[in-house]
Design an enzyme around this catalytic site. Structure first.
Site, PDB file in Angstrom:
ATOM      1  N   ASN A 102       0.795  -1.221   0.000  1.00 38.63           N
ATOM      2  CA  ASN A 102       0.000   0.000   0.000  1.00 38.63           C
ATOM      3  C   ASN A 102       0.830   1.274   0.000  1.00 38.63           C
ATOM      4  O   ASN A 102       0.343   2.331  -0.421  1.00 38.63           O
ATOM      5  CB  ASN A 102      -0.920  -0.013   1.232  1.00 38.63           C
ATOM      6  CG  ASN A 102      -1.640   1.307   1.426  1.00 38.63           C
ATOM      7  OD1 ASN A 102      -2.560   1.651   0.690  1.00 38.63           O
ATOM      8  ND2 ASN A 102      -1.213   2.083   2.413  1.00 38.63           N
ATOM      9  N   SER A 155      -4.178   2.357  -8.693  1.00 38.17           N
ATOM     10  CA  SER A 155      -5.083   3.492  -8.877  1.00 38.17           C
ATOM     11  C   SER A 155      -5.687   3.434 -10.272  1.00 38.17           C
ATOM     12  O   SER A 155      -5.041   2.963 -11.219  1.00 38.17           O
ATOM     13  CB  SER A 155      -4.320   4.804  -8.698  1.00 38.17           C
ATOM     14  OG  SER A 155      -5.075   5.905  -9.161  1.00 38.17           O
ATOM     15  N   TYR A 168       2.678   9.864 -11.010  1.00 36.01           N
ATOM     16  CA  TYR A 168       1.853   8.968 -10.199  1.00 36.01           C
ATOM     17  C   TYR A 168       1.155   7.943 -11.082  1.00 36.01           C
ATOM     18  O   TYR A 168       1.180   6.734 -10.807  1.00 36.01           O
ATOM     19  CB  TYR A 168       0.837   9.793  -9.421  1.00 36.01           C
ATOM     20  CG  TYR A 168      -0.114   8.974  -8.594  1.00 36.01           C
ATOM     21  CD1 TYR A 168       0.290   8.398  -7.395  1.00 36.01           C
ATOM     22  CD2 TYR A 168      -1.438   8.776  -8.997  1.00 36.01           C
ATOM     23  CE1 TYR A 168      -0.581   7.647  -6.625  1.00 36.01           C
ATOM     24  CE2 TYR A 168      -2.320   8.027  -8.241  1.00 36.01           C
ATOM     25  CZ  TYR A 168      -1.885   7.461  -7.048  1.00 36.01           C
ATOM     26  OH  TYR A 168      -2.753   6.711  -6.301  1.00 36.01           O
ATOM     27  N   LYS A 172       1.676   3.784 -11.111  1.00 37.64           N
ATOM     28  CA  LYS A 172       0.572   2.865 -10.850  1.00 37.64           C
ATOM     29  C   LYS A 172       0.288   1.978 -12.051  1.00 37.64           C
ATOM     30  O   LYS A 172      -0.075   0.804 -11.904  1.00 37.64           O
ATOM     31  CB  LYS A 172      -0.677   3.654 -10.450  1.00 37.64           C
ATOM     32  CG  LYS A 172      -0.539   4.358  -9.095  1.00 37.64           C
ATOM     33  CD  LYS A 172      -0.232   3.393  -7.965  1.00 37.64           C
ATOM     34  CE  LYS A 172      -0.227   4.045  -6.604  1.00 37.64           C
ATOM     35  NZ  LYS A 172       0.043   3.094  -5.500  1.00 37.64           N
ATOM     36  N   ALA A 200     -10.683   6.784  -1.729  1.00 35.44           N
ATOM     37  CA  ALA A 200     -10.841   7.083  -0.308  1.00 35.44           C
ATOM     38  C   ALA A 200     -10.320   8.479  -0.027  1.00 35.44           C
ATOM     39  O   ALA A 200      -9.387   8.957  -0.681  1.00 35.44           O
ATOM     40  CB  ALA A 200     -10.097   6.063   0.552  1.00 35.44           C
TER      41      ALA A 200
END
Length: 296
Positions: A102, A155, A168, A172, A200
């Site tokens: 994570n 993601s 990013y 991912k 989230a």
């Protein structure tokens, strides 16, 4: 391995689960979810040495609630950290049954080509290479488990891209492709490897002046992470999108075959068959969130 309809977690009492980036946010929610089911949890989160460690604070809280947890304070991208994190889990509990990868960062907001090369390298070091190092260190021990499971937290940005967050999104996308490759390689060994793309509200996603929707609390993305790393789950090589206690699978699809001999033929190639698809990560979230609000 195919998707299992079983929801029996009784055999997972005492399961050893390592969660990286678990001091807060999604990682903490995943650790709490497993501790509540009787697992022994290694709570990993980097500690800069200022004040109390978030990993130690969470591990202490889990033990106070009757759980079994230890903290590990290593930064996942530090030299040799993967071996040390795995060794800490083995020293505490003697084995590793599941690994939830994570830990990650968003990196700077910058459009191409303004993104500095060193910033891209930093994001890839934490979001991609640190995870591959942990797989190298942990895989032999996960293979020794009767129900070894690995979950990569990715993601939808890695599926569709994100404006201003190319580093990013690239990291991912890389980890998703790596995870699916690992799933193919480990299928016969019985190790379940899946990808989770959670929505989230966390410190990573916080924005000034934006009110947090409680339906996007990290704990509402934990059920999917727990199930995908349980012995009850036999799914592997799949991408799951979750948030607000909702979930859906994501899948890359291809269109019908067409002639490519000329530019005209290429231009006339048919698109993939109708299916939900999105022009960027923002559009993917907007659609998912619309279903969440319908549930209210």
């Amino acid at each position: 391995m195919a998707a299992s309809s079983s929801t029996d977690f009784n055999g997972d009492t005492g399961r050893v689960v390592v969660v990286t980036g678990a001091g807060k946010g999604l990682g903490a929610a995943f650790a709490r979810g497993w501790a509540a089911r009787g697992a022994r949890v290694v709570v990993n989160n980097r500690h800069h040495g200022n004040g109390a460690s978030s990993a130690e604070t969470l591990a202490t809280a889990l033990r106070a609630d009757g759980g079994d947890a230890v903290a590990d304070l290593h930064a996942v991208d530090a030299p040799g950290a993967a071996v040390v994190i795995v060794a800490a889990a083995l020293a505490a509990f003697g084995r590793i049954d599941a690994l939830i990868l994570n830990a990650g960062i968003t990196g700077p907001a910058a459009k191409i080509p303004a993104l500095p090369a060193d910033a891209l390298a930093e994001v890839m070091a934490i979001n991609f290479f640190a995870n591959t190092a942990l797989i190298d260190a942990a895989l032999p021990h996960i293979a020794a488990s009767p129900s070894g499971r690995i979950l990569f937290v990715s993601s939808t940005g890695g599926l569709y891209g994100v404006r201003g967050r190319s580093a990013y999104a690239a990291s991912k996308g890389a980890i998703t492709a790596y995870a699916l490759s690992l799933a193919h390689e480990q299928r016969r060994a019985g190790i379940g490897v899946n990808v989770l793309c959670p929505y989230a509200a966390t410190a990573m996603t916080a924005a000034p002046g934006v009110t947090v929707d409680p339906r996007l609390a990290p704990d509402k993305a934990a059920a999917a992470a727990v199930w995908l790393t349980s012995s009850a789950c036999t799914a592997t090589g799949e991408i799951w999108v979750t948030g607000g206690n909702l979930v859906r699978r994501a899948l890359a699809i291809e269109g019908a075959m067409a002639d490519a001999a000329t530019p005209e033929a290429l231009a006339a190639a048919p698109p993939p068959p109708p299916a939900p698809g999105f022009d960027g990560g923002e559009a993917a979230f907007t659609d998912f969130y619309s279903h969440l609000t319908k549930e209210a």
